[in-house]
Design a protein around this motif. Sequence first.
Motif, PDB file in Angstrom:
ATOM      1  N   HIS A   1       0.835  -1.205   0.000  1.00 12.20           N
ATOM      2  CA  HIS A   1       0.000   0.000   0.000  1.00 12.20           C
ATOM      3  C   HIS A   1       0.875   1.263   0.000  1.00 12.20           C
ATOM      4  N   GLY A   2       1.908   1.241  -0.878  1.00 12.53           N
ATOM      5  CA  GLY A   2       2.776   2.393  -1.038  1.00 12.53           C
ATOM      6  C   GLY A   2       2.425   3.167  -2.291  1.00 12.53           C
ATOM      7  N   ASP A   3       3.453   3.766  -2.927  1.00 13.84           N
ATOM      8  CA  ASP A   3       3.165   4.685  -4.027  1.00 13.84           C
ATOM      9  C   ASP A   3       3.034   4.012  -5.379  1.00 13.84           C
ATOM     10  N   LYS A   4       3.507   2.779  -5.530  1.00 18.86           N
ATOM     11  CA  LYS A   4       3.458   2.148  -6.849  1.00 18.86           C
ATOM     12  C   LYS A   4       2.260   1.205  -6.942  1.00 18.86           C
ATOM     13  N   LYS A   5       1.157   1.721  -7.511  1.00 12.57           N
ATOM     14  CA  LYS A   5      -0.076   0.961  -7.693  1.00 12.57           C
ATOM     15  C   LYS A   5      -0.495   0.244  -6.412  1.00 12.57           C
ATOM     16  N   PRO A   6      -0.873   0.982  -5.398  1.00 12.27           N
ATOM     17  CA  PRO A   6      -1.248   0.347  -4.129  1.00 12.27           C
ATOM     18  C   PRO A   6      -2.428  -0.603  -4.308  1.00 12.27           C
ATOM     19  N   LYS A   7      -2.384  -1.721  -3.620  1.00  9.35           N
ATOM     20  CA  LYS A   7      -3.444  -2.719  -3.717  1.00  9.35           C
ATOM     21  C   LYS A   7      -4.759  -2.129  -3.217  1.00  9.35           C
ATOM     22  N   ALA A   8      -5.839  -2.495  -3.899  1.00 12.65           N
ATOM     23  CA  ALA A   8      -7.185  -1.998  -3.580  1.00 12.65           C
ATOM     24  C   ALA A   8      -7.228  -0.466  -3.597  1.00 12.65           C
ATOM     25  N   LYS A   9      -6.249   0.131  -4.289  1.00 15.80           N
ATOM     26  CA  LYS A   9      -6.150   1.593  -4.413  1.00 15.80           C
ATOM     27  C   LYS A   9      -6.067   2.286  -3.049  1.00 15.80           C
ATOM     28  N   LEU A  10      -5.531   1.563  -2.071  1.00 16.21           N
ATOM     29  CA  LEU A  10      -5.421   2.115  -0.722  1.00 16.21           C
ATOM     30  C   LEU A  10      -3.965   2.468  -0.443  1.00 16.21           C
TER      31      LEU A  10
ATOM     32  N   ASN B   1       9.363  12.510 -14.182  1.00 14.71           N
ATOM     33  CA  ASN B   1       8.541  11.647 -13.343  1.00 14.71           C
ATOM     34  C   ASN B   1       9.435  10.795 -12.439  1.00 14.71           C
ATOM     35  N   PRO B   2       9.504  11.109 -11.140  1.00 14.71           N
ATOM     36  CA  PRO B   2      10.414  10.355 -10.267  1.00 14.71           C
ATOM     37  C   PRO B   2      10.069   8.873 -10.174  1.00 14.71           C
ATOM     38  N   GLU B   3       8.810   8.528 -10.404  1.00 13.38           N
ATOM     39  CA  GLU B   3       8.416   7.122 -10.325  1.00 13.38           C
ATOM     40  C   GLU B   3       8.781   6.355 -11.601  1.00 13.38           C
ATOM     41  N   LYS B   4       8.954   7.053 -12.709  1.00 13.20           N
ATOM     42  CA  LYS B   4       9.349   6.423 -13.975  1.00 13.20           C
ATOM     43  C   LYS B   4      10.543   7.204 -14.520  1.00 13.20           C
ATOM     44  N   TRP B   5      11.586   7.238 -13.731  1.00 12.24           N
ATOM     45  CA  TRP B   5      12.732   8.105 -14.007  1.00 12.24           C
ATOM     46  C   TRP B   5      13.542   7.618 -15.202  1.00 12.24           C
ATOM     47  N   ILE B   6      13.937   8.556 -16.022  1.00 15.28           N
ATOM     48  CA  ILE B   6      14.869   8.274 -17.113  1.00 15.28           C
ATOM     49  C   ILE B   6      16.190   8.933 -16.747  1.00 15.28           C
ATOM     50  N   GLN B   7      17.250   8.148 -16.670  1.00 17.19           N
ATOM     51  CA  GLN B   7      18.547   8.729 -16.330  1.00 17.19           C
ATOM     52  C   GLN B   7      19.015   9.655 -17.453  1.00 17.19           C
ATOM     53  N   PRO B   8      19.769  10.703 -17.095  1.00 15.09           N
ATOM     54  CA  PRO B   8      20.092  11.740 -18.087  1.00 15.09           C
ATOM     55  C   PRO B   8      20.852  11.233 -19.301  1.00 15.09           C
ATOM     56  N   GLN B   9      21.675  10.190 -19.146  1.00 17.69           N
ATOM     57  CA  GLN B   9      22.402   9.670 -20.299  1.00 17.69           C
ATOM     58  C   GLN B   9      21.468   9.000 -21.306  1.00 17.69           C
ATOM     59  N   ASN B  10      20.238   8.696 -20.876  1.00 13.12           N
ATOM     60  CA  ASN B  10      19.245   8.088 -21.779  1.00 13.12           C
ATOM     61  C   ASN B  10      18.121   9.058 -22.129  1.00 13.12           C
ATOM     62  N   ARG B  11      18.268  10.310 -21.695  1.00  8.88           N
ATOM     63  CA  ARG B  11      17.175  11.268 -21.832  1.00  8.88           C
ATOM     64  C   ARG B  11      17.337  12.070 -23.117  1.00  8.88           C
ATOM     65  N   HIS B  12      17.212  11.392 -24.224  1.00  9.16           N
ATOM     66  CA  HIS B  12      17.344  12.071 -25.507  1.00  9.16           C
ATOM     67  C   HIS B  12      16.436  11.403 -26.529  1.00  9.16           C
ATOM     68  N   LEU B  13      16.167  12.108 -27.600  1.00  7.76           N
ATOM     69  CA  LEU B  13      15.366  11.603 -28.707  1.00  7.76           C
ATOM     70  C   LEU B  13      16.219  11.594 -29.967  1.00  7.76           C
ATOM     71  N   ASP B  14      15.870  10.719 -30.890  1.00  2.00           N
ATOM     72  CA  ASP B  14      16.532  10.734 -32.199  1.00  2.00           C
ATOM     73  C   ASP B  14      16.030  11.937 -32.990  1.00  2.00           C
ATOM     74  N   ASP B  15      16.899  12.488 -33.847  1.00  6.04           N
ATOM     75  CA  ASP B  15      16.475  13.649 -34.621  1.00  6.04           C
ATOM     76  C   ASP B  15      15.833  13.259 -35.947  1.00  6.04           C
ATOM     77  N   VAL B  16      15.395  12.008 -36.022  1.00 10.89           N
ATOM     78  CA  VAL B  16      14.611  11.530 -37.161  1.00 10.89           C
ATOM     79  C   VAL B  16      13.372  10.823 -36.620  1.00 10.89           C
ATOM     80  N   SER B  17      12.384  10.624 -37.465  1.00  9.06           N
ATOM     81  CA  SER B  17      11.173   9.929 -37.033  1.00  9.06           C
ATOM     82  C   SER B  17      11.455   8.436 -36.878  1.00  9.06           C
ATOM     83  N   ALA B  18      10.531   7.746 -36.258  1.00 11.25           N
ATOM     84  CA  ALA B  18      10.695   6.300 -36.064  1.00 11.25           C
ATOM     85  C   ALA B  18      10.798   5.584 -37.414  1.00 11.25           C
ATOM     86  N   LYS B  19      10.001   6.031 -38.378  1.00 11.14           N
ATOM     87  CA  LYS B  19      10.048   5.395 -39.706  1.00 11.14           C
ATOM     88  C   LYS B  19      11.359   5.693 -40.414  1.00 11.14           C
ATOM     89  N   GLU B  20      11.829   6.929 -40.277  1.00  5.70           N
ATOM     90  CA  GLU B  20      13.120   7.273 -40.883  1.00  5.70           C
ATOM     91  C   GLU B  20      14.253   6.480 -40.239  1.00  5.70           C
TER      92      GLU B  20
END
Length: 878
Positions: A57-66, A395-414
């Motif tokens: 019953h903590g912060d990550k999807k607490p059981k019974a929403k409690l 989002n501290p609960e779904k943290w992305i470390q800074p070395q992985n915090r980037h996007l490609d400068d092309v689209s997914a299809k490209e």
Amino acid sequence: MTDRRGIRAILVWRVVPALALLTVSAAAATARGPAANAPRFEKDVLPILTAHCLKCHGDKKPKAKLDLRTPAAMLKGGESGPALTPGSAGKSLLFEMIHKGDMPPDKNAKLTAEQVRLVKAWIDAGAPAASSDPVVEDPGRKITEQDRKFWAFQKPVRPPVPRVREGERVRTPLDAFVLAKLEAKGLTLSPDAERGVLLRRVFFDLIGLPPSPQELDAFLADSRPDAYERLVDRLLASPHYGERWGRHWLDAAGYADSIGGDNDPGQVFPREGMWRYRDYVIRSLNDDKPFDRFLTEQLAGDEMGDWRSAAVMTPTMREHLIATGFLRTTVDHTFEQELNRPFERYQVLHDTIENLTSNLLGLTVQCARCHDHKFDPIAQVEYYRLLAVLKPVYNPEKWIQPQNRHLDDVSAKEKEAIERHNAVIDRQAAELKQQIAAIRQPYEKKLFEAKLAALPEAIRADTAAALQTPAEKRNAVQKYLADKLGPSLKVVPEEVARVLGENDRVKVAERQRTIAGLDGQRQSFGKIQAAWEAGESGAPPTYVFRRGNLLTRGAEVQPAVFAVLSDPRSQTLLPSSQAQKKSSGRRTAWARWLTQPDHPLTARVFVNRVWQHYFGEGIVATSDNFGHLGARPTHPELLDWLATEFVQSGWKIKALHRLIVTSSVYRQSSSHQTGADGVDPGNQLLGRMRLRRLESEAVRDAVLSVSGQLDRTLGGPPVPIEPHPDGMVVVPANGLPTPPAKGRRSLYLFARRNYNLTLLNVFDQPVMATNCTRRVHSAVPLQSLTLLNDAVMLEQADRFAARVAAAGGSEEMRIETAFRLAFARKPTLKEVASSTTLLRKLRASYGNEKLPPEQAEIKALARLCHMLMCANEFLYVG
């Protein structure tokens, strides 16, 4: 009477779930005051729940929403309703489940009898907590009319331009505002500065570089009445304008090319691709992008287009994503795994808030992290409402470390197409490399056998067997033989190339050329340090942290703007209706609020900072604090007129610059007026131009400029710098991307938070702990010692002298050339005489050292040039 109040309070909690956000301590006070020795939540109960209950019953999807981490969350309850009835353990679901032994379900995790007794005593005492929940009262209700009357919290109103006696000195309306204040004290503006002085001033202020002798001659020879205005327009159109003013913006944004706190001179952790944001700022300023657009792109560029599903990443989409690097400038220690913890994650959010509010709002709000602001009407809950705006990105609960915090400068299809294209090349190249290996293999075998034959016969077979055995399977003897003899038996490619037959040499060369051609066909893509929202499950909840402690969580809050700066009838920040499905739209909405034409602070703060860079001090001296503890404006009507003019001009930054630098206030001399010091000793009324020291980057760039070594290339990855064991930080002599990179403008050197180039640090390069809205200049002996003794200064003095010598002419002409390059003026007769005497003495001295006359001449000239670069006139603009 007390019992009836207690019953009424319990009924209210059961019947009106919305009131579950009221604090436990408030409920307890309504029921009956807790005894002095009653258990407290934080001290007595929370440790029990942490050990036995919060796993489920903590912060990550607490059981019974409690959620059992705070009394407020217990009151809110879960699927079975509220878990807590303050004042009655018997009516509390929490105690019922614990007392029956149903919870926790693990038999080995059951509470002891003493722990059950403590929980019961706490609930019966009214469930007291250490502090009240700051979300109880809407902070807007606490804002008084007196609060709203404070000058910085009122909307700017355009005042009439005052009439003045000396109307002939009024070139722009801002002159009238300044003159009116001066005339009220019996003062006036100083006369216009000499044209050469003004030329040097406006060059450094607009592009950060000194004028050349040719530019000086052209300006002095231009007799048109609008010659100065034409010069200003040319400088504003220069690409170097964006570099100069981009540096000012990057200061306020807290820009650095490194990730962490930069506490070790020998360790650098680059933030890959961060330089693209620096170049975005330069481009935007050169393009005169409206300031409201400039801000919106940086705060919410990722929400300005559907880049996630686009088939092609358009230049506009890429530009908008790069712009959000503004939200990625904060110190972030979580790249180190041992520091990737909740406290450090939230610290990134707190530092980002400090960056934004000091830069854009000119307010100090960080103390509201722990309590209501003591001086300004900003409640603690409002701090966390602003945090809620940013939390979907960080989002501290779904943290992305800074070395992985980037996007490609092309689209997914490209990206997919590029990877397919490169995979074909990889296969073709691999096949060619196998063919080359097959051609070379017989030669390698012969060379190996020849080397092996040179070994004593007794160990040849064992050595060959050892080398053929995989390293992990070798026995002790084989390991010894492989380590001892393996290197001497290794056949290197150069040896094979020397013994290849002519026909085989041609075959290998053909295949190597084909591989090189294939490598040239490879496609690539870059990385963008962008801010975006993952969006898989919506925006994460945000809670108030009592006393700023993330372990004592209060009630949930929603994003909103500061009440004192907004319409009291509408203070909630709602997501934009145009927001992408995978983004909350909170930052777009916040940017829209921030760029409202009548926002009390946005335009004021920006125009004040621009004024600060021109005059050495803002109209509000504390440019990062417009609150009650900040300085009051010296010219409040002028500040409001500039702010409203800025907005009415379409938020055009270049128009603001032109307005200021074409004014009489800017063009006046820095000489003291007779009697002015007694009336206005601090020059707050601006009866003369202030003498200003160049910033660290401008000092170095000026040195490179006069020596002829400045590389004016725009943009690109940063030039590396390196620390030496003696503590000096320099641009390395080797390993640069291109040979001229050593002369790049200081803006393009790798920006560290602490250990920047020594020459820059000596001249007050800011330590970028968070950001820097106002540089502070010092005058210390180390600056003079560095100018006199630094190896770079000595080298540039030699180059300066070579440039002067190449211009030719008599000794007097060379002296004049040196002065015109260094100071944008001709030397006086006295200076010519002093310089001539100095050169004569230096030549004689070097002659005594047996130097040839031509070497003594250039070396003496170098010392004169060195002296000019060490002079105050070189370091200051007046």
